[in-house]
Design an enzyme around this catalytic site. Structure first.
Site, PDB file in Angstrom:
ATOM      1  N   ASP A 161       0.914  -1.104   0.002  1.00 20.03           N
ATOM      2  CA  ASP A 161       0.119   0.178   0.188  1.00 20.03           C
ATOM      3  C   ASP A 161       0.794   1.034   0.102  1.00 20.03           C
ATOM      4  O   ASP A 161       2.089   1.132   0.530  1.00 20.03           O
ATOM      5  CB  ASP A 161      -0.898   0.001   1.303  1.00 20.03           C
ATOM      6  CG  ASP A 161      -1.922   0.837   1.302  1.00 20.03           C
ATOM      7  OD1 ASP A 161      -2.646   0.956   0.097  1.00 20.03           O
ATOM      8  OD2 ASP A 161      -2.316   1.249   2.389  1.00 20.03           O
ATOM      9  N   ASP A 193      -0.871  -0.558   6.298  1.00 16.35           N
ATOM     10  CA  ASP A 193      -0.984  -0.201   7.523  1.00 16.35           C
ATOM     11  C   ASP A 193      -2.098  -0.410   8.442  1.00 16.35           C
ATOM     12  O   ASP A 193      -2.263  -0.135   9.497  1.00 16.35           O
ATOM     13  CB  ASP A 193      -0.797   1.441   7.628  1.00 16.35           C
ATOM     14  CG  ASP A 193      -1.784   2.076   6.684  1.00 16.35           C
ATOM     15  OD1 ASP A 193      -2.694   1.309   6.415  1.00 16.35           O
ATOM     16  OD2 ASP A 193      -1.646   3.417   6.654  1.00 16.35           O
ATOM     17  N   ASP A 242      -7.271  -1.416   4.755  1.00 17.33           N
ATOM     18  CA  ASP A 242      -6.852  -2.398   3.945  1.00 17.33           C
ATOM     19  C   ASP A 242      -7.018  -3.883   4.660  1.00 17.33           C
ATOM     20  O   ASP A 242      -6.368  -4.758   3.906  1.00 17.33           O
ATOM     21  CB  ASP A 242      -5.283  -2.198   3.278  1.00 17.33           C
ATOM     22  CG  ASP A 242      -4.250  -1.825   4.505  1.00 17.33           C
ATOM     23  OD1 ASP A 242      -4.549  -2.118   5.630  1.00 17.33           O
ATOM     24  OD2 ASP A 242      -3.505  -1.309   4.065  1.00 17.33           O
TER      25      ASP A 242
END
Ligand code: ADP
Ligand code: MG
Length: 622
Positions: free
Chosen positions: A322, A515, A519
């Site tokens: 990400d 993180d 997600d």
């Protein structure tokens, strides 16, 4: 050594002395048998009992059974000394093994030396030590220099530097002062701190981490499962093999070749065969290697939730990242405010108010840039649209803050920006009100981290982001990331990862690093989910399989290197132990190896395998 181990050690010494003395006496017949039974029972009674219980429970074929049959057999054949000695060495091996396991367990808990024993609560002007479990959320606790922070909270008084090395592997101290969040497990180094707890002990970072480490050994790797399946087939096979070895050759000699059968000789060979075949080294060294690997990783601030994940990690060929918060700091600065109808201050104020409830890095940064306290009563009806932005009612006006997708979905004509950066468009009452250009900084070690991954044998690095293409391309270019996909919604990220999963071959594995903010679905969809910056983020600790305690991207390659070393050690041990076994089995069947060699080979292989396993605890610095 614990009490049980001391007792075994005492039995070993006693039996050894007795055997030595008996060997020098000119004994014969029943007297010899009777006297040798003393050290035999001293050293072997528990093994015989366990073997007997195994037979009663119909779980016949285990190590105890092998040892019992081999030694009783040797005694019946009149080889008293060998029978007792085999039992003796077996016990020495077992003692060593339980000592090594205990040591590495203790090593891990020492490495993870973060469990607080007490919390100081101030009562009537004096400090009282209480069990951290009894401290209620919202209590004020006092942490003195040199003490561990027992419970997560917010500092209400004092400043200090904190040593977080037990959690993050990072040796630089962190400064903390009034208003800062503080997590349990750090060590307070300089000042006295008063902390208002925000969680109970059981919900605090330190408890979660300890739970995770303790549960890690229950998730078995494929190699561990292989070994237990292997032992289930192997031990009976060996036992039947031994019976065949004892019976068939004498029969063949007698019936087909007309020779003397030599029963005693062949039975002795069969018993040697049994001693050699004991699979102890494999059974113990594999879980121990994984255990040591997990311990070594945790000392570096990498928490692996099970040996299966360590194994998968070692096979990772694709690493997907990400962007925001993973490769970049996720702290945006305002670089400009353009096309604004209102004055800049007011526009920023509307944006910050609309963002008041969001925890997205963009939102946090906008609120910080606004800099004033936010009056939540002015804001109503907040909606956060993942990967788009937010809408809300501010002072009775409908305000939308987000990217071009959000503007398009609301039918607002927006103005594009040609500078590189993330654009936050703002619409008020359906009319375009301008945009704020913000930019994020790349993390200090990000470039090095990508390089280290490629060095560690990663075939492809891929970045996914919901941000604009020009920002994404710029970051990927800077870092040397090979493939980049931008302007994705959170759901698109899952689809992309699925596509990538389809494309990989054989044993190759795909890791996703995020993180933990919006997600989680991707983290769980990948072969292995790695969350970073877990200090303070519960979501990340829950959703991921591997947790990097701080947000240093260099830890990703470190974790992969640790896993590779650990798995290499596991295979070394498997090949070494099985190899030596096969050689000894052949020698035993041919009558070249006797029972002495057999027991030395068994204990020796185990000692070497265990020492090798412990190497997994240590991680080379880069
Ligand atoms: P990333 O992939 O970089 O982690 P996200 O999926 O969280 O990004 O968000 C993608 C994009 O959606 C952001 O770049 C931003 O344009 C927009 N966005 C998401 N949440 C917000 C928010 N709270 N405020 C403004 N914009 C947002
Ligand atoms: Mg994100």
């Amino acid at each position: 050594m614990n009490k049980k181990q001391k007792k075994v050690l005492f039995r070993i010494i006693l039996a050894a002395v007795l055997i030595a003395v008996l060997s020098f006496l000119p004994l014969k017949g029943y007297l010899k048998f009777g006297l040798f039974m003393v050290p035999y029972l001293v050293i072997g009674y528990d093994i015989l009992i366990k073997a007997g219980k195994g037979i009663l429970n119909r779980q016949v074929f285990d190590e105890n059974f092998l040892m019992a049959v081999a030694t009783v057999g040797a005694i019946i054949l009149g080889d008293y000394k060998e029978g007792v000695a085999v039992m003796l060495f077996y016990q020495i091996g077992e003692l060593f093994q339980s000592y090594a396991v205990g040591r590495s367990r203790r090593n891990i808990s020492e490495l993870m030396d973060i469990r607080p024993d007490y919390a100081n609560v101030e009562q009537n002007g004096t400090l009282e030590k209480v069990d951290p479990d009894e401290v209620k959320t919202g209590s004020i606790i006092v942490v003195q220099p040199g003490e561990k922070v027992p419970i997560d909270g917010i500092i209400t008084e004092g400043t200090s530097s904190l040593n977080t090395s037990a959690l993050t592997g990072e040796s630089l101290p962190r400064e903390a002062g009034v208003g800062d969040e503080i997590i349990s497990g750090c060590i307070n180094m300089t000042g006295v701190l008063k902390i208002r707890t925000t969680k109970e002990f059981g919900e605090s970072t330190v408890s979660k981490i300890l739970d995770m480490v303790e549960n890690a050994s229950s998730k078995k790797s494929r190699s561990e499962n292989f070994i237990s399946r292997f032992a289930r087939i192997y031990t009976p096979a060996v036992c039947y093999g031994a019976v065949a070895l004892a019976v068939l050759p004498p029969l063949v000699r007698m019936l087909a070749m007309g020779l003397t059968p030599e029963w005693g000789d062949w039975i002795y060979r069969a018993l040697t065969f049994l001693v050699i075949s004991c699979p102890c080294a494999l059974v113990i060294s594999i879980p121990l290697s994984f255990f040591a690997g997990i311990g070594g990783a945790s000392r570096e601030g990498v928490l692996v939730k099970g040996s299966n994940y360590l194994e998968i990690l070692s096979q990772v060929k694709y690493v997907v990242f990400d962007k925001t918060g993973t490769m970049t700091q996720g702290v945006f600065e305002v670089n400009g405010i353009h096309h604004n109808e209102l004055d800049k201050e007011t526009l920023l104020e509307y944006a910050a108010l609309a963002e008041s409830a969001s925890s997205h890095p963009i939102s946090v940064s906008l609120k910080k840039a606004y800099g004033k306290a936010i009056d939540r009563t002015r804001v109503e009806d907040i909606k956060e649209i993942s990967g788009n932005g937010v809408t809300a009612n501010v002072d009775g006006k409908s305000v939308a803050v987000g990217n071009t997708k959000l503007m398009e979905s609301l039918g607002v004509a927006y103005k594009d920006c040609h500078q590189v950066g993330t654009i936050v468009h703002i619409a008020i009452d359906g009319a375009y009100a301008g945009h704020i250009l913000i930019s994020d900084t790349i993390k200090a070690h990000a470039k090095e981290a990508i390089l280290a991954l490629h060095k560690a044998g990663i075939a492809n690095t891929i970045m996914l982001t919901g941000d604009r293409k020009n920002v994404a391309d710029y970051v990927a270019e800077e870092l040397g990331i090979q493939t980049v996909y931008s302007e994705l919604l959170p759901a698109d990220k899952v689809t992309k990862v699925e596509e990538l999963l389809e494309r990989k071959e054989g044993k190759e594995k795909l890791a996703f690093v995020g993180d933990g903010i919006n997600d989680a679905p991707v983290l769980s969809r990948a072969d292995i989910g790695i969350a970073m910056g877990a200090l303070g983020s519960d979501a990340a600790i829950e959703a991921a399989d591997v947790v990097l305690m701080d947000d240093d991207p260099l830890k990703i390659s470190k974790a992969i290197r640790i896993s590779k070393k650990c798995v290499r050690i596991v295979y070394e041990n498997i090949y070494f132990a099985i190899g030596i076994k096969i050689i000894c089995l052949i020698l035993g069947a041919l009558g070249i190896a006797n029972m002495w060699l057999a027991i030395f080979a068994d204990v020796g292989v185990m000692v070497i395998a265990v020492l090798n396993a412990i190497r997994a605890l240590f991680v080379k610095k880069l």
